[in-house]
Design a protein around this motif. Sequence first.
Motif, PDB file in Angstrom:
ATOM      1  N   GLU A  82      -4.269  39.184 -45.636  1.00  0.00           N
ATOM      2  CA  GLU A  82      -2.911  39.637 -45.392  1.00  0.00           C
ATOM      3  C   GLU A  82      -2.226  39.958 -46.714  1.00  0.00           C
ATOM      4  OE1 GLU A  82      -0.801  37.361 -41.857  1.00  0.00           O
ATOM      5  OE2 GLU A  82      -1.703  35.969 -43.281  1.00  0.00           O
ATOM      6  N   SER A  83      -1.282  40.874 -46.656  1.00  0.00           N
ATOM      7  CA  SER A  83      -0.445  41.101 -47.827  1.00  0.00           C
ATOM      8  C   SER A  83       0.478  39.897 -47.990  1.00  0.00           C
ATOM      9  CB  SER A  83       0.385  42.375 -47.653  1.00  0.00           C
ATOM     10  OG  SER A  83       1.363  42.193 -46.640  1.00  0.00           O
ATOM     11  N   LEU A  84       0.988  39.727 -49.184  1.00  0.00           N
ATOM     12  CA  LEU A  84       1.880  38.594 -49.436  1.00  0.00           C
ATOM     13  C   LEU A  84       3.122  38.666 -48.557  1.00  0.00           C
ATOM     14  CD1 LEU A  84       2.648  36.080 -51.021  1.00  0.00           C
ATOM     15  CD2 LEU A  84       3.590  37.565 -52.804  1.00  0.00           C
ATOM     16  N   SER A  85       3.672  39.858 -48.389  1.00  0.00           N
ATOM     17  CA  SER A  85       4.880  39.995 -47.572  1.00  0.00           C
ATOM     18  C   SER A  85       4.602  39.620 -46.117  1.00  0.00           C
ATOM     19  CB  SER A  85       5.423  41.425 -47.651  1.00  0.00           C
ATOM     20  OG  SER A  85       4.464  42.362 -47.193  1.00  0.00           O
ATOM     21  N   GLN A  86       3.415  39.970 -45.607  1.00  0.00           N
ATOM     22  CA  GLN A  86       3.044  39.600 -44.243  1.00  0.00           C
ATOM     23  C   GLN A  86       2.892  38.093 -44.119  1.00  0.00           C
ATOM     24  OE1 GLN A  86      -0.497  42.061 -44.004  1.00  0.00           O
ATOM     25  NE2 GLN A  86       0.468  43.387 -42.481  1.00  0.00           N
ATOM     26  N   ARG A  87       2.248  37.483 -45.104  1.00  0.00           N
ATOM     27  CA  ARG A  87       2.038  36.032 -45.058  1.00  0.00           C
ATOM     28  C   ARG A  87       3.367  35.286 -45.112  1.00  0.00           C
ATOM     29  NH1 ARG A  87       1.963  31.804 -43.942  1.00  0.00           N
ATOM     30  NH2 ARG A  87       0.655  30.039 -44.518  1.00  0.00           N
ATOM     31  N   THR A 151      16.829  36.776 -58.726  1.00  0.00           N
ATOM     32  CA  THR A 151      15.828  37.826 -58.924  1.00  0.00           C
ATOM     33  C   THR A 151      15.925  38.403 -60.328  1.00  0.00           C
ATOM     34  OG1 THR A 151      15.859  38.411 -56.568  1.00  0.00           O
ATOM     35  CG2 THR A 151      14.976  40.051 -58.080  1.00  0.00           C
ATOM     36  N   ARG A 152      17.160  38.530 -60.827  1.00  0.00           N
ATOM     37  CA  ARG A 152      17.338  39.046 -62.188  1.00  0.00           C
ATOM     38  C   ARG A 152      16.798  38.057 -63.217  1.00  0.00           C
ATOM     39  NH1 ARG A 152      18.229  44.267 -64.072  1.00  0.00           N
ATOM     40  NH2 ARG A 152      17.957  43.930 -66.299  1.00  0.00           N
ATOM     41  N   ILE A 153      16.915  36.774 -62.931  1.00  0.00           N
ATOM     42  CA  ILE A 153      16.313  35.773 -63.819  1.00  0.00           C
ATOM     43  C   ILE A 153      14.803  35.976 -63.861  1.00  0.00           C
ATOM     44  CG2 ILE A 153      15.866  33.305 -64.173  1.00  0.00           C
ATOM     45  CD1 ILE A 153      18.578  32.715 -62.964  1.00  0.00           C
ATOM     46  N   ALA A 154      14.203  36.226 -62.692  1.00  0.00           N
ATOM     47  CA  ALA A 154      12.758  36.463 -62.633  1.00  0.00           C
ATOM     48  C   ALA A 154      12.376  37.687 -63.463  1.00  0.00           C
ATOM     49  CB  ALA A 154      12.323  36.647 -61.176  1.00  0.00           C
ATOM     50  N   GLN A 155      13.175  38.734 -63.368  1.00  0.00           N
ATOM     51  CA  GLN A 155      12.905  39.931 -64.157  1.00  0.00           C
ATOM     52  C   GLN A 155      13.067  39.657 -65.646  1.00  0.00           C
ATOM     53  OE1 GLN A 155      15.750  42.547 -62.307  1.00  0.00           O
ATOM     54  NE2 GLN A 155      14.374  43.115 -60.639  1.00  0.00           N
ATOM     55  N   ALA A 156      14.017  38.781 -65.982  1.00  0.00           N
ATOM     56  CA  ALA A 156      14.254  38.433 -67.391  1.00  0.00           C
ATOM     57  C   ALA A 156      13.142  37.583 -67.981  1.00  0.00           C
ATOM     58  CB  ALA A 156      15.593  37.703 -67.526  1.00  0.00           C
ATOM     59  N   SER A 157      12.296  37.027 -67.120  1.00  0.00           N
ATOM     60  CA  SER A 157      11.207  36.165 -67.611  1.00  0.00           C
ATOM     61  C   SER A 157      10.229  36.929 -68.487  1.00  0.00           C
ATOM     62  CB  SER A 157      10.454  35.543 -66.430  1.00  0.00           C
ATOM     63  OG  SER A 157       9.659  36.511 -65.754  1.00  0.00           O
ATOM     64  N   GLY A 158      10.170  38.256 -68.298  1.00  0.00           N
ATOM     65  CA  GLY A 158       9.241  39.053 -69.082  1.00  0.00           C
ATOM     66  C   GLY A 158       7.845  39.080 -68.506  1.00  0.00           C
ATOM     67  N   ILE A 161       4.337  39.857 -63.107  1.00  0.00           N
ATOM     68  CA  ILE A 161       3.738  39.250 -61.920  1.00  0.00           C
ATOM     69  C   ILE A 161       4.695  38.228 -61.315  1.00  0.00           C
ATOM     70  CG2 ILE A 161       1.831  37.831 -61.039  1.00  0.00           C
ATOM     71  CD1 ILE A 161       0.052  39.080 -63.152  1.00  0.00           C
ATOM     72  N   LEU A 162       5.308  37.413 -62.162  1.00  0.00           N
ATOM     73  CA  LEU A 162       6.306  36.461 -61.677  1.00  0.00           C
ATOM     74  C   LEU A 162       7.468  37.189 -61.009  1.00  0.00           C
ATOM     75  CD1 LEU A 162       6.772  33.662 -64.400  1.00  0.00           C
ATOM     76  CD2 LEU A 162       6.054  33.373 -62.014  1.00  0.00           C
ATOM     77  N   ALA A 163       7.885  38.287 -61.617  1.00  0.00           N
ATOM     78  CA  ALA A 163       9.003  39.054 -61.062  1.00  0.00           C
ATOM     79  C   ALA A 163       8.641  39.628 -59.698  1.00  0.00           C
ATOM     80  CB  ALA A 163       9.394  40.175 -62.027  1.00  0.00           C
ATOM     81  N   ASP A 164       7.412  40.159 -59.566  1.00  0.00           N
ATOM     82  CA  ASP A 164       6.968  40.714 -58.288  1.00  0.00           C
ATOM     83  C   ASP A 164       6.843  39.622 -57.229  1.00  0.00           C
ATOM     84  OD1 ASP A 164       6.871  43.230 -59.352  1.00  0.00           O
ATOM     85  OD2 ASP A 164       4.700  43.246 -59.674  1.00  0.00           O
ATOM     86  N   PHE A 169       9.093  36.999 -52.416  1.00  0.00           N
ATOM     87  CA  PHE A 169       9.552  35.712 -51.912  1.00  0.00           C
ATOM     88  C   PHE A 169      11.032  35.771 -51.523  1.00  0.00           C
ATOM     89  CE2 PHE A 169      11.522  31.620 -53.196  1.00  0.00           C
ATOM     90  CZ  PHE A 169      10.888  30.765 -52.307  1.00  0.00           C
ATOM     91  N   ALA A 170      11.809  36.541 -52.260  1.00  0.00           N
ATOM     92  CA  ALA A 170      13.262  36.602 -52.051  1.00  0.00           C
ATOM     93  C   ALA A 170      13.631  37.146 -50.685  1.00  0.00           C
ATOM     94  CB  ALA A 170      13.910  37.453 -53.145  1.00  0.00           C
ATOM     95  N   THR A 171      12.822  38.039 -50.144  1.00  0.00           N
ATOM     96  CA  THR A 171      13.114  38.606 -48.825  1.00  0.00           C
ATOM     97  C   THR A 171      13.113  37.515 -47.762  1.00  0.00           C
ATOM     98  OG1 THR A 171      12.122  40.726 -49.439  1.00  0.00           O
ATOM     99  CG2 THR A 171      12.370  40.278 -47.095  1.00  0.00           C
TER     100      THR A 171
END
Length: 219
Positions: A82-87, A151-158, A161-164, A169-171
């Motif tokens: 399954e895709s992650l979004s499906q799971r 989510t912006r914190i995740a993007q700021a992590s650099g 993969i973590l951001a994706d 997960f955020a949905t």
Amino acid sequence: MNGDKINRLSLPDEVARKLQEQISLGKWGPGERLPTEPELMSYFGVSRSTIREAVRILSNTGWIRVQQGAGTFVETNKPQQESLSQRLQRVNTQDLEEVRLMLEHKIAGKAALNRSEEDIERMTFFLSERRKYADLNQPKDCIAADIHFHTRIAQASGNSILADLYQAFATQLTSSFLEKFKTTDEFKATQLLHEQLLTSIIEQNAEAAWHFADKIVNH
């Protein structure tokens, strides 16, 4: 069989999730026949129609096969992943919170080390929106601002993969929050912690960022 009762208001997806989980753990091996409908009805405490729909779901996804007159068997070939979004659509609340805890810790510490001025500007904006909608007692908008902030914190992590991962997960986290929070009282109660988290990220204090992220998810 020892019972594994679930909420009678749960969807057949929840029964399917539990069955798939038990197959993955080896309760029933490849080619092995599943318990009969009456046994599964008793085991989960649900109706025949719910069991049949759960079996249909697992059959369609390749986990089991139904042989007329013989029973239902665990498929010998592993189904497509399954895709992650499906799971995540089938995840339970406890698993969701565990993943949230791990992700929030990791991204907070890394964001403190890698954030840019643009990241700070966007995090500050969403945190301000979070406070505004919390004060107005508008849960939907407050939740959206909260999710955008994290989510912006995740993007700021650099770490892309973590951001994706956090984006996917955020949905599901948004859906969970909308069901859980009918007022903004909880968001008001944790606003200061979020502001302290942002301050620690701005000051590039990874240890403090981890600390405040921990207090937020365990509040």
